[in-house]
Design a protein around this motif. Structure first.
Motif, PDB file in Angstrom:
ATOM      1  N   GLY A 147       0.805  -1.217   0.000  1.00 45.18           N
ATOM      2  CA  GLY A 147       0.000   0.000   0.000  1.00 45.18           C
ATOM      3  C   GLY A 147       0.837   1.264   0.000  1.00 45.18           C
ATOM      4  O   GLY A 147       2.044   1.252  -0.238  1.00 45.18           O
ATOM      5  N   LEU A 148       0.164   2.400   0.281  1.00 47.96           N
ATOM      6  CA  LEU A 148       0.837   3.691   0.309  1.00 47.96           C
ATOM      7  C   LEU A 148       1.804   3.767   1.475  1.00 47.96           C
ATOM      8  O   LEU A 148       1.501   3.343   2.586  1.00 47.96           O
ATOM      9  N   ALA A 149       2.989   4.345   1.208  1.00 50.35           N
ATOM     10  CA  ALA A 149       4.003   4.447   2.256  1.00 50.35           C
ATOM     11  C   ALA A 149       4.816   5.725   2.118  1.00 50.35           C
ATOM     12  O   ALA A 149       5.970   5.782   2.538  1.00 50.35           O
ATOM     13  N   ALA A 150       4.215   6.774   1.503  1.00 53.00           N
ATOM     14  CA  ALA A 150       4.849   8.095   1.388  1.00 53.00           C
ATOM     15  C   ALA A 150       6.227   8.033   0.743  1.00 53.00           C
ATOM     16  O   ALA A 150       7.131   8.784   1.100  1.00 53.00           O
ATOM     17  N   GLY A 151       6.388   7.124  -0.229  1.00 46.61           N
ATOM     18  CA  GLY A 151       7.657   7.033  -0.928  1.00 46.61           C
ATOM     19  C   GLY A 151       8.754   6.334  -0.151  1.00 46.61           C
ATOM     20  O   GLY A 151       9.902   6.295  -0.598  1.00 46.61           O
ATOM     21  N   LYS A 152       8.432   5.769   1.023  1.00 44.00           N
ATOM     22  CA  LYS A 152       9.462   5.154   1.871  1.00 44.00           C
ATOM     23  C   LYS A 152       9.248   3.654   2.036  1.00 44.00           C
ATOM     24  O   LYS A 152       9.936   3.021   2.839  1.00 44.00           O
ATOM     25  N   GLY A 153       8.313   3.053   1.290  1.00 44.59           N
ATOM     26  CA  GLY A 153       7.973   1.661   1.492  1.00 44.59           C
ATOM     27  C   GLY A 153       8.719   0.692   0.604  1.00 44.59           C
ATOM     28  O   GLY A 153       8.220  -0.392   0.307  1.00 44.59           O
ATOM     29  N   VAL A 154       9.918   1.056   0.172  1.00 49.57           N
ATOM     30  CA  VAL A 154      10.713   0.202  -0.702  1.00 49.57           C
ATOM     31  C   VAL A 154      12.080  -0.025  -0.077  1.00 49.57           C
ATOM     32  O   VAL A 154      12.746   0.922   0.330  1.00 49.57           O
ATOM     33  N   VAL A 155      12.492  -1.285  -0.003  1.00 52.60           N
ATOM     34  CA  VAL A 155      13.826  -1.630   0.486  1.00 52.60           C
ATOM     35  C   VAL A 155      14.529  -2.454  -0.588  1.00 52.60           C
ATOM     36  O   VAL A 155      14.018  -3.500  -1.013  1.00 52.60           O
ATOM     37  N   VAL A 156      15.675  -1.962  -1.047  1.00 54.44           N
ATOM     38  CA  VAL A 156      16.523  -2.735  -1.947  1.00 54.44           C
ATOM     39  C   VAL A 156      17.510  -3.484  -1.061  1.00 54.44           C
ATOM     40  O   VAL A 156      18.453  -2.911  -0.529  1.00 54.44           O
ATOM     41  N   ALA A 157      17.268  -4.771  -0.869  1.00 55.72           N
ATOM     42  CA  ALA A 157      18.052  -5.575   0.073  1.00 55.72           C
ATOM     43  C   ALA A 157      19.237  -6.216  -0.644  1.00 55.72           C
ATOM     44  O   ALA A 157      19.064  -7.002  -1.580  1.00 55.72           O
ATOM     45  N   GLU A 158      20.434  -5.876  -0.192  1.00 54.10           N
ATOM     46  CA  GLU A 158      21.650  -6.432  -0.781  1.00 54.10           C
ATOM     47  C   GLU A 158      21.927  -7.837  -0.264  1.00 54.10           C
ATOM     48  O   GLU A 158      22.623  -8.619  -0.915  1.00 54.10           O
ATOM     49  N   THR A 159      21.422  -8.144   0.935  1.00 57.26           N
ATOM     50  CA  THR A 159      21.643  -9.455   1.539  1.00 57.26           C
ATOM     51  C   THR A 159      20.313 -10.049   1.989  1.00 57.26           C
ATOM     52  O   THR A 159      19.307  -9.334   2.122  1.00 57.26           O
ATOM     53  N   LYS A 160      20.308 -11.340   2.252  1.00 61.05           N
ATOM     54  CA  LYS A 160      19.084 -11.983   2.722  1.00 61.05           C
ATOM     55  C   LYS A 160      18.714 -11.496   4.121  1.00 61.05           C
ATOM     56  O   LYS A 160      17.532 -11.409   4.456  1.00 61.05           O
ATOM     57  N   GLU A 161      19.740 -11.151   4.914  1.00 60.01           N
ATOM     58  CA  GLU A 161      19.472 -10.617   6.248  1.00 60.01           C
ATOM     59  C   GLU A 161      18.715  -9.301   6.156  1.00 60.01           C
ATOM     60  O   GLU A 161      17.770  -9.056   6.923  1.00 60.01           O
ATOM     61  N   GLU A 162      19.117  -8.431   5.222  1.00 61.33           N
ATOM     62  CA  GLU A 162      18.415  -7.158   5.032  1.00 61.33           C
ATOM     63  C   GLU A 162      16.989  -7.388   4.546  1.00 61.33           C
ATOM     64  O   GLU A 162      16.058  -6.699   4.975  1.00 61.33           O
ATOM     65  N   ALA A 163      16.814  -8.358   3.662  1.00 61.97           N
ATOM     66  CA  ALA A 163      15.481  -8.654   3.140  1.00 61.97           C
ATOM     67  C   ALA A 163      14.567  -9.178   4.240  1.00 61.97           C
ATOM     68  O   ALA A 163      13.412  -8.761   4.361  1.00 61.97           O
ATOM     69  N   LEU A 164      15.088 -10.063   5.065  1.00 63.60           N
ATOM     70  CA  LEU A 164      14.287 -10.621   6.155  1.00 63.60           C
ATOM     71  C   LEU A 164      13.944  -9.555   7.186  1.00 63.60           C
ATOM     72  O   LEU A 164      12.833  -9.537   7.734  1.00 63.60           O
ATOM     73  N   ALA A 165      14.895  -8.651   7.446  1.00 67.19           N
ATOM     74  CA  ALA A 165      14.627  -7.558   8.380  1.00 67.19           C
ATOM     75  C   ALA A 165      13.525  -6.649   7.844  1.00 67.19           C
ATOM     76  O   ALA A 165      12.656  -6.178   8.594  1.00 67.19           O
ATOM     77  N   ALA A 166      13.536  -6.398   6.523  1.00 65.77           N
ATOM     78  CA  ALA A 166      12.498  -5.564   5.911  1.00 65.77           C
ATOM     79  C   ALA A 166      11.133  -6.235   6.019  1.00 65.77           C
ATOM     80  O   ALA A 166      10.120  -5.574   6.292  1.00 65.77           O
TER      81      ALA A 166
END
Length: 434
Positions: A147-166
């Motif tokens: 949904g809407l997140a004021a332009g902040k709802g996207v995470v480009v995860a370089e690692t699986k740890e970052e993706a899981l945290a997101a």
């Protein structure tokens, strides 16, 4: 002609100022606006953008001819539907049409149905399933709040740890609200991103000059994602063939697809596009102007904005003429700590405006007759010049000349255009590939 602009940020300041500069518009109201807008003769009205009834009453009592909607939230809340039900002219998409931004899954399905090039994806509303998908898939990967997140709802995860945290932030900790815990996990697209916007009315699409935003907080495109720390236009190192393909393969099919879907789109359609080795691919759609792209784009438009939008509202062909020479560059001044916690009520020492340099205000208010900060992104400094380097020199000289404790800004906006690698594409996108 009287026009109302709904919103209170830098994007709305730029639109309102551009409308007021045209011969067709005599006065511009902005609700709720901000105190900095008054410096440009814009009438600021203290009505919240979600108070549709009060805004409708304002339009009727002041004899306002038509309304322009800046931010996504009032669009998502159905302000266009309410104005139209009251018999009032308004330029923006209906609540149903805003799904192209409000739901990443809706947008992805639209792209798939209409052969619009984009990355592969999966949607999840169960945390454990999303985690398994990430653990079994490649990185980098892209995690998006649906949904809407004021332009902040996207995470480009370089690692699986970052993706899981997101995933934990969005789905378990409800970072973007209890009703926004569904996520879309997308293929990471490699290339150079640009913003392609257009005035749209049904199947009619009138593209703007492309621009490039800088989302990351820190120099070198590092740090947290923000609402935008600066932008420039045009993006000369992206070949015209890529832009032409993006218009033909992304914008036009999207507009036609929305009509076919029963949710026709009228308003500003924004496509975030990645120039890849296989041609342009769609990152996202927004249902309104980008910010801070608008602040640099408005200075590229040579024709009368109010006259053009009125023509579109009347189902006529608009006159839209864009500058073909020079560049426009904008740098955002933000409160230290943004986009996390930051102080407000910071005193502001502002650069002097002139024919070359302009200020667009966002997070400001008045205290004892002086402007002080009232948000994360405070204002944007825009300059137009023959080259990026010259525009940078104007802006950074101006910012270095004033002392604003507690404020920060990036010192490399436009860096990708200074020593660019020409991006070309000969790809013919005849079929959609995942």
């Amino acid at each position: 002609m009287k026009v109302l602009v709904i919103g209170g940020g830098g994007r709305e300041h730029a639109v309102a100022k551009k409308l007021l500069s045209g011969e067709s518009v005599d006065s511009v109201y902005c609700a709720p606006g901000n105190a900095g807008m008054k410096r440009d003769g814009i009438t600021v009205v203290s009505i919240a953008q979600d108070n549709h009834d009060a805004l409708i009453d304002l339009v009727k009592s002041e004899g306002i001819d038509w309304t322009f909607v800046g931010p996504e939230i009032p669009l998502f809340n159905g302000i266009v539907d309410d104005f139209q039900a009251a018999g009032l002219a308004i330029y923006g998409p209906t609540q149903a049409a805003t799904q192209i931004e409000a739901s990443k899954e809706f947008a992805k399905e639209l792209m798939m149905k209409n052969d619009i090039p984009t990355g592969s994806y999966r949607s999840f509303d169960k945390y454990e399933e999303a985690c398994r998908y990430v653990e079994e898939g490649p990185v980098p990967t892209v995690i998006k709040a649906d949904g809407l997140a004021a332009g902040k709802g996207v995470v480009v995860a370089e690692t699986k740890e970052e993706a899981l945290a997101a995933l934990k932030d969005m789905m378990c900790d409800e970072k973007f609200g209890s009703e926004n815990t569904r996520v879309v996990i997308e293929e990471y697209l490699s290339g150079e991103e640009f913003s392609l916007m257009a005035f749209v009315s049904g199947e009619k699409v009138y593209p703007m000059v492309i621009s490039q935003d800088h989302k990351r907080l820190l120099e070198g495109d590092k740090g947290l994602n923000t609402g935008g720390m600066g932008a420039y236009a045009p993006v000369a190192h992206i070949d015209e063939s890529i832009i032409d393909q993006a218009v033909e393969r992304i914008l036009k099919p999207a507009a036609k697809g929305m009509v076919k879907n029963g949710t026709p789109f009228t308003g500003i359609l924004y496509a975030g596009v990645m120039a890849t080795n296989d041609g342009p691919k769609t990152i996202e759609f927004n249902a309104r102007f980008g910010d801070p792209e608008t602040q640099v784009l408005m200075n590229r438009l040579e024709s009368d904005l109010g006259k053009a939008i009125l023509a579109i509202l009347n189902n006529e062909e608009p006159d839209l003429e864009w500058k073909t020479e020079g560049v426009s560059l904008g740098v955002v001044v933000a409160a230290a700590g943004y986009p996390a916690s930051y102080k407000k009520q910071l005193p502001l020492n502002l650069p002097e405006e002139n024919e070359t340099l302009q200020l667009y205000f966002a997070g400001v208010t008045e205290k004892e007759g002086e402007l002080v900060s009232d948000g994360g992104r405070i204002y944007l400094v825009e300059a137009s010049a023959d080259t990026i380097e010259e525009a940078q020199e104007v802006i950074y000289t101006a910012l270095d000349s004033v002392n604003n404790p507690g404020c920060v800004y990036r010192k490399d906006i436009g860096h990708q255009a200074v020593k660019p690698q020409q991006i070309k594409s000969t790809a013919i996108l005849n079929q959609h590939t995942l």
